[in-house]
Scaffold this active site. Structure first.
Site, PDB file in Angstrom:
ATOM      1  N   ARG A  61       0.876  -1.179   0.000  1.00 53.51           N
ATOM      2  CA  ARG A  61       0.000   0.000   0.000  1.00 53.51           C
ATOM      3  C   ARG A  61       0.908   1.222   0.000  1.00 53.51           C
ATOM      4  NH1 ARG A  61      -5.260   1.430   3.565  1.00 53.51           N
ATOM      5  NH2 ARG A  61      -6.050   0.063   1.945  1.00 53.51           N
TER       6      ARG A  61
ATOM      7  N   HIS B  50      -7.456   0.821  -6.358  1.00 54.08           N
ATOM      8  CA  HIS B  50      -7.619  -0.061  -5.194  1.00 54.08           C
ATOM      9  C   HIS B  50      -8.282  -1.363  -5.663  1.00 54.08           C
ATOM     10  CE1 HIS B  50      -7.751  -1.317  -1.176  1.00 54.08           C
ATOM     11  NE2 HIS B  50      -8.548  -0.432  -0.623  1.00 54.08           N
TER      12      HIS B  50
ATOM     13  N   GLN C 132     -10.057  -3.888  -3.136  1.00 55.30           N
ATOM     14  CA  GLN C 132     -11.357  -3.419  -2.648  1.00 55.30           C
ATOM     15  C   GLN C 132     -12.438  -3.701  -3.683  1.00 55.30           C
ATOM     16  OE1 GLN C 132     -12.269  -1.785   0.427  1.00 55.30           O
ATOM     17  NE2 GLN C 132     -14.251  -2.347  -0.422  1.00 55.30           N
TER      18      GLN C 132
ATOM     19  N   ASP D  51     -17.182   7.357  -1.268  1.00 52.13           N
ATOM     20  CA  ASP D  51     -15.895   7.254  -0.567  1.00 52.13           C
ATOM     21  C   ASP D  51     -15.577   8.647  -0.014  1.00 52.13           C
ATOM     22  OD1 ASP D  51     -13.366   6.450   0.319  1.00 52.13           O
ATOM     23  OD2 ASP D  51     -12.434   6.557  -1.666  1.00 52.13           O
TER      24      ASP D  51
ATOM     25  N   CYS E 116     -16.279   1.769   0.765  1.00 48.79           N
ATOM     26  CA  CYS E 116     -15.068   0.989   1.035  1.00 48.79           C
ATOM     27  C   CYS E 116     -14.632   1.119   2.492  1.00 48.79           C
ATOM     28  CB  CYS E 116     -13.945   1.428   0.101  1.00 48.79           C
ATOM     29  SG  CYS E 116     -13.603   3.198   0.173  1.00 48.79           S
TER      30      CYS E 116
ATOM     31  N   ARG F  68     -13.625  -8.511   1.768  1.00 47.05           N
ATOM     32  CA  ARG F  68     -12.212  -8.249   1.517  1.00 47.05           C
ATOM     33  C   ARG F  68     -11.400  -9.516   1.812  1.00 47.05           C
ATOM     34  NH1 ARG F  68     -10.118  -3.105   1.687  1.00 47.05           N
ATOM     35  NH2 ARG F  68      -8.243  -4.186   0.968  1.00 47.05           N
TER      36      ARG F  68
HETATM   37  N1  NVA Z   1      -9.878   6.894  -1.247  1.00 46.13           N
HETATM   38  C1  NVA Z   1      -9.523   6.386   0.058  1.00 46.13           C
HETATM   39  C2  NVA Z   1      -9.784   4.920   0.127  1.00 46.13           C
HETATM   40  C3  NVA Z   1      -9.481   4.299   1.456  1.00 46.13           C
HETATM   41  C4  NVA Z   1      -9.711   2.822   1.464  1.00 46.13           C
HETATM   42  C5  NVA Z   1      -8.066   6.694   0.327  1.00 46.13           C
HETATM   43  O1  NVA Z   1      -7.248   6.537  -0.583  1.00 46.13           O
HETATM   44  O2  NVA Z   1      -7.750   7.119   1.436  1.00 46.13           O
HETATM   45  N1   CP Z   2     -11.139  -0.025   2.510  1.00 46.54           N
HETATM   46  C1   CP Z   2      -9.873  -0.133   2.933  1.00 46.54           C
HETATM   47  O1   CP Z   2      -8.955  -0.370   2.169  1.00 46.54           O
HETATM   48  O2   CP Z   2      -9.720   0.028   4.278  1.00 46.54           O
HETATM   49  P1   CP Z   2      -8.350   0.207   5.060  1.00 46.54           P
HETATM   50  O3   CP Z   2      -7.794   1.556   4.668  1.00 46.54           O
HETATM   51  O4   CP Z   2      -8.735   0.152   6.501  1.00 46.54           O
HETATM   52  O5   CP Z   2      -7.418  -0.889   4.682  1.00 46.54           O
END
Ligand code: NVA
Ligand code: CP
Length: 300
Positions: free
Chosen positions: A102, A129, A132, A219, A259, A287
């Protein structure tokens, strides 16, 4: 399938095959069956951003498959002090059977795959993502029985989620509509692709986008790494909220997905969130199953 760098790399058949295996693994888990498909395999999990779901579901997933998930924070890794990704990739390939990462730049994930010699899984970048959205597709199929003829509507920032959902919708044959403020559109190249390959509509009117939708998705307004833009974004996204007006425009049996993490009172009202909590937390649970399927496909 050698890696999961972005959903666009997968064919429709590969996506459906992951979803089928995910359904099977979910069924087995519900019946107390844990087949050690990945006995003795080791997954490194590099996190350069926070996570609740991704971290726990990957770690638990590896455990349930008979393998081991190793949490690697950039606060501890030399990558956080500037060791090049091409060196990190070659070193970790000597110890591990796969890497989940990540991070911010999509290029970093692509570089890990290029320089390493083990499967790489994208656990979220600024661009996309995919893990997800595999769980989202699994959840949609569970509730709606398939994808054919469905309309998926995304309301909010044209961010990583919007990009991956657009790809997921087009690949599975769903219509995709998005409502976002001007200047916050999803990726331009993906949008052009979706216009050609799918049934795609973009507007700045959330109610228009939601018309007759089967699935409403939203989101956060400010993603990880955009904390400094919070005030500016709150202004730009005012009105881009999944509320009763949006839900009234959607089909009466429309489901709502998020998400997570969610900000009630911003991108979704507390009422809509709680009314659809079952779907949203099934989505979060999925997930685990979807990623176990990806792990089995890539690491077995
Ligand atoms: N768009 C959000 C998704 C989190 C799962 C982010 O990138 O923070
Ligand atoms: N939706 C998602 O990826 O959650 P986290 O940021 O908690 O991993």
């Amino acid at each position: 399938m050698k890696h999961l760098l972005k959903l666009a790399d997968l064919s429709r058949e590969e996506i459906l095959s992951i979803l089928n295996l995910a359904d099977q693994l979910k069924y087995e888990r519900q019946h107390g069956v844990f087949t050690p498909y990945l006995k003795g395999k080791k997954l490194g999990m590099i996190f350069q951003k926070s996570s609740t779901r991704t971290r726990v579901s990957f770690e638990v997933g590896m455990y349930e498959l008979g393998g081991y998930g190793l949490f690697l924070s950039d606060r501890d890794l030399q990558i956080g002090r500037g060791e090049p990704v091409e060196d990190t990739a070659r070193v970790l390939s000597r110890y591990l059977d796969g890497i989940m990462i990540r991070t911010f730049a999509q290029q970093e994930v692509e570089d890990l795959a290029r320089y390493g010699s083990i499967p790489i899984i994208n656990g979220l970048t600024d661009y996309c993502h995919p893990c997800q959205v595999l769980a989202d597709l699994m959840t949609i199929r569970e509730y709606k029985g398939g994808f054919k003829g469905l309309k998926l509507c995304f309301i909010g920032d044209g961010n990583n989620m919007a990009n991956s959902l657009m790809v997921g919708a087009v690949k599975t044959g769903m219509k995709f509509s998005i409502a976002c403020p001007e200047g916050y559109e999803p990726d331009g190249a993906l949008t052009e692709w979706a216009k050609v390959e799918g049934d795609f509509a973009m507007t700045d009117d959330p109610v228009a986008a939601a018309k007759d939708a089967d699935v409403i998705y939203t989101d956060v307004w400010a993603s990880m790494g955009q904390e400094g833009e919070k005030a500016k974004r709150e202004k730009a996204f005012a009105g881009f909220c999944v509320d009763e007006k949006v839900m009234a425009a959607a089909k009466p049996d429309a489901m709502v997905l998020h998400c997570l993490p969610a900000h009630r009172g911003e991108e979704i009202t507390a009422d809509v969130f709680e009314t659809h909590a079952k779907e949203i937390f099934d989505e979060a649970e999925n997930r685990l199953h979807a990623q176990k399927a990806v792990l089995v496909k890539l690491l077995k």
